[in-house]
Motif scaffolding. Structure first.
Motif, PDB file in Angstrom:
ATOM      1  N   GLY A 111      24.415  28.259 -23.482  1.00 55.40           N
ATOM      2  CA  GLY A 111      25.779  28.925 -23.662  1.00 55.40           C
ATOM      3  C   GLY A 111      26.570  29.038 -22.354  1.00 55.40           C
ATOM      4  O   GLY A 111      27.250  30.042 -21.684  1.00 55.40           O
ATOM      5  N   ASN A 112      26.841  27.789 -21.907  1.00 52.04           N
ATOM      6  CA  ASN A 112      27.410  27.765 -20.437  1.00 52.04           C
ATOM      7  C   ASN A 112      28.998  28.265 -20.518  1.00 52.04           C
ATOM      8  O   ASN A 112      29.405  28.587 -19.388  1.00 52.04           O
ATOM      9  N   HIS A 113      29.504  28.421 -21.681  1.00 53.95           N
ATOM     10  CA  HIS A 113      31.015  28.966 -21.718  1.00 53.95           C
ATOM     11  C   HIS A 113      31.047  30.227 -21.431  1.00 53.95           C
ATOM     12  O   HIS A 113      32.128  31.096 -21.066  1.00 53.95           O
ATOM     13  N   TYR A 114      29.647  31.191 -21.433  1.00 52.48           N
ATOM     14  CA  TYR A 114      29.763  32.345 -21.101  1.00 52.48           C
ATOM     15  C   TYR A 114      29.591  32.652 -19.347  1.00 52.48           C
ATOM     16  O   TYR A 114      29.729  33.708 -19.030  1.00 52.48           O
ATOM     17  N   ILE A 115      29.465  31.588 -18.548  1.00 53.44           N
ATOM     18  CA  ILE A 115      29.376  31.793 -17.321  1.00 53.44           C
ATOM     19  C   ILE A 115      30.547  32.250 -16.563  1.00 53.44           C
ATOM     20  O   ILE A 115      30.577  33.267 -15.693  1.00 53.44           O
ATOM     21  N   ARG A 116      31.791  31.779 -17.249  1.00 51.42           N
ATOM     22  CA  ARG A 116      33.144  32.307 -16.495  1.00 51.42           C
ATOM     23  C   ARG A 116      33.211  33.675 -16.747  1.00 51.42           C
ATOM     24  O   ARG A 116      33.604  34.361 -15.829  1.00 51.42           O
ATOM     25  N   PRO A 117      33.114  34.231 -17.935  1.00 46.20           N
ATOM     26  CA  PRO A 117      33.392  35.649 -18.097  1.00 46.20           C
ATOM     27  C   PRO A 117      32.356  36.501 -17.279  1.00 46.20           C
ATOM     28  O   PRO A 117      32.735  37.703 -16.584  1.00 46.20           O
ATOM     29  N   LEU A 118      30.988  36.138 -17.384  1.00 47.97           N
ATOM     30  CA  LEU A 118      30.153  36.820 -16.497  1.00 47.97           C
ATOM     31  C   LEU A 118      30.394  36.857 -15.144  1.00 47.97           C
ATOM     32  O   LEU A 118      30.409  37.921 -14.546  1.00 47.97           O
ATOM     33  N   MET A 119      30.825  35.721 -14.439  1.00 47.51           N
ATOM     34  CA  MET A 119      31.294  35.468 -13.284  1.00 47.51           C
ATOM     35  C   MET A 119      32.387  36.399 -12.843  1.00 47.51           C
ATOM     36  O   MET A 119      32.703  36.989 -11.556  1.00 47.51           O
ATOM     37  N   SER A 120      33.300  36.435 -13.645  1.00 42.74           N
ATOM     38  CA  SER A 120      34.546  37.434 -13.674  1.00 42.74           C
ATOM     39  C   SER A 120      34.118  38.949 -13.423  1.00 42.74           C
ATOM     40  O   SER A 120      34.743  39.533 -12.728  1.00 42.74           O
ATOM     41  N   LEU A 121      33.274  39.135 -14.347  1.00 48.07           N
ATOM     42  CA  LEU A 121      32.854  40.715 -14.024  1.00 48.07           C
ATOM     43  C   LEU A 121      32.095  40.927 -12.695  1.00 48.07           C
ATOM     44  O   LEU A 121      32.621  41.844 -11.943  1.00 48.07           O
ATOM     45  N   LEU A 122      31.247  39.984 -12.223  1.00 44.11           N
ATOM     46  CA  LEU A 122      30.785  40.213 -10.748  1.00 44.11           C
ATOM     47  C   LEU A 122      31.938  39.780  -9.671  1.00 44.11           C
ATOM     48  O   LEU A 122      32.021  40.717  -8.716  1.00 44.11           O
ATOM     49  N   SER A 123      32.759  39.126  -9.850  1.00 43.10           N
ATOM     50  CA  SER A 123      33.888  38.888  -8.879  1.00 43.10           C
ATOM     51  C   SER A 123      34.608  40.393  -8.640  1.00 43.10           C
ATOM     52  O   SER A 123      35.135  40.618  -7.715  1.00 43.10           O
ATOM     53  N   GLU A 124      34.855  40.850  -9.866  1.00 45.85           N
ATOM     54  CA  GLU A 124      35.614  42.168  -9.793  1.00 45.85           C
ATOM     55  C   GLU A 124      35.002  43.062  -8.940  1.00 45.85           C
ATOM     56  O   GLU A 124      35.561  43.960  -8.244  1.00 45.85           O
ATOM     57  N   GLN A 125      33.727  43.180  -9.368  1.00 44.94           N
ATOM     58  CA  GLN A 125      32.740  44.056  -8.344  1.00 44.94           C
ATOM     59  C   GLN A 125      32.871  43.827  -7.107  1.00 44.94           C
ATOM     60  O   GLN A 125      32.892  44.629  -6.122  1.00 44.94           O
ATOM     61  N   LEU A 126      32.711  42.636  -6.609  1.00 41.95           N
ATOM     62  CA  LEU A 126      32.324  42.318  -5.471  1.00 41.95           C
ATOM     63  C   LEU A 126      33.837  42.516  -4.616  1.00 41.95           C
ATOM     64  O   LEU A 126      33.809  42.855  -3.389  1.00 41.95           O
ATOM     65  N   ARG A 127      35.055  42.346  -5.155  1.00 42.00           N
ATOM     66  CA  ARG A 127      36.047  42.519  -4.496  1.00 42.00           C
ATOM     67  C   ARG A 127      36.285  43.997  -4.194  1.00 42.00           C
ATOM     68  O   ARG A 127      37.014  44.337  -3.202  1.00 42.00           O
ATOM     69  N   GLN A 128      35.950  44.824  -5.136  1.00 43.49           N
ATOM     70  CA  GLN A 128      36.020  46.311  -4.879  1.00 43.49           C
ATOM     71  C   GLN A 128      34.947  46.711  -3.551  1.00 43.49           C
ATOM     72  O   GLN A 128      35.313  47.493  -2.805  1.00 43.49           O
ATOM     73  N   GLU A 129      33.892  45.849  -3.770  1.00 44.13           N
ATOM     74  CA  GLU A 129      32.842  46.364  -2.574  1.00 44.13           C
ATOM     75  C   GLU A 129      33.076  45.928  -1.223  1.00 44.13           C
ATOM     76  O   GLU A 129      32.752  46.547  -0.315  1.00 44.13           O
ATOM     77  N   TYR A 130      33.912  44.844  -1.115  1.00 46.18           N
ATOM     78  CA  TYR A 130      34.144  44.182   0.208  1.00 46.18           C
ATOM     79  C   TYR A 130      35.792  44.410   0.529  1.00 46.18           C
ATOM     80  O   TYR A 130      36.277  44.036   1.593  1.00 46.18           O
ATOM     81  N   ASP A 131      36.170  45.386  -0.195  1.00 49.24           N
ATOM     82  CA  ASP A 131      37.756  45.637   0.080  1.00 49.24           C
ATOM     83  C   ASP A 131      37.934  46.166   1.526  1.00 49.24           C
ATOM     84  O   ASP A 131      38.923  45.662   2.081  1.00 49.24           O
ATOM     85  N   GLN A 132      37.208  46.773   2.138  1.00 41.15           N
ATOM     86  CA  GLN A 132      37.336  47.149   3.484  1.00 41.15           C
ATOM     87  C   GLN A 132      35.941  46.855   4.246  1.00 41.15           C
ATOM     88  O   GLN A 132      35.749  47.467   5.141  1.00 41.15           O
TER      89      GLN A 132
END
Length: 248
Positions: A98-119
């Motif tokens: 199910g490689n087509h699910y990699i993009r949405p899963l990483m989208s969720l993680l990237s959103e969290q990372l951007r919040q965590e490293y905002d400052q």
């Protein structure tokens, strides 16, 4: 005016508008990766140990394990619990092509990372926990490599000034072919051979170590120790999901 750049930008906007502004699960129109209804099935890891992110019953405690033994990594980010939709999608990637699910899963993680490293200061290098060549041959690919490749693409698109590096050849390698981790008991996971991973390439001072799921944390801990011995001064752990203890 750079017409080539303008054309590429417009094409990208049209592509995202036509094909990506929809929920990945139910295909309804959505500006987010998952629509509001499907997001309800994503179990957030909001109650967790402040150090290892293991799910516990409080948001302001350090679990018993972390009180007994210090961790090698300075920070752990694990936004979801390994349950429900997240568990189903990760299993689909790892065991059902199910490689087509990699993009949405990483989208969720990237959103969290951007919040965590905002400052905060971003790591200099992204390294993933690798599979053994025999496991890659069985599955046809290394899911952590595919996921981390997609993750850094999304982060760079969202953060144009990001200097996070991702080497074509991962400096961390798995030296022994072992039984699949999901098939092992917790005791067996904790007794993982100490020479299972080795660093063979350049390691930056501040490293992000990626894995899809953290269960006991023994694999991540050992990899962090190897990275520190190889020259890293700080390791941040990035995982999509954290497994709760059975008694949780």
């Amino acid at each position: 005016m750079d017409l080539k750049k303008l054309s590429t930008t417009k094409i990208t906007q049209v592509y995202y508008g036509l094909f990506l502004n929809r929920c990945y699960l139910c295909d309804t129109p959505s500006h987010n990766t998952f629509c509001h209804s499907c997001q309800a099935g994503l179990i957030r890891n909001d109650q967790h140990c402040l150090q290892c992110q293991r799910p516990i019953h409080s948001t302001s405690q350090i679990c018993g394990r972390c009180q007994i033994q210090a961790l090698s990594y300075q920070r752990c980010i694990a936004p979801y619990r390994f349950e429900g939709i997240i568990k189903t999608l990760i299993h689909s990637v790892k065991f059902h092509q199910g490689n087509h699910y990699i993009r949405p899963l990483m989208s969720l993680l990237s959103e969290q990372l951007r919040q965590e490293y905002d400052q905060q200061t971003w790591p200099e290098q992204l390294i993933y926990v690798p599979s053994h060549p025999h496991r890659i041959k069985e599955r046809g690919f290394c899911q952590t490599r595919a996921m981390s490749t997609q993750l850094i693409k999304q982060l760079r698109r969202q953060e144009p000034d990001l200097t996070l590096k991702f080497a074509a050849k991962n400096p961390l390698i798995k030296t022994l072919h072992t039984q699949a981790q999901h098939s092992l008991s917790r005791k067996a996971r904790l007794n993982t051979p100490r020479d299972l991973y080795r660093v063979t390439g350049h390691v930056a001072k501040h490293v992000a170590l990626f894995d899809d799921v953290m269960t006991t944390g023994s694999t991540v801990e050992y990899c962090c120790q190897q990275l520190l011995q190889a020259g890293a001064e700080r390791v941040d752990v990035w995982v999509l999901a954290r497994t709760a203890d059975k008694a949780f």
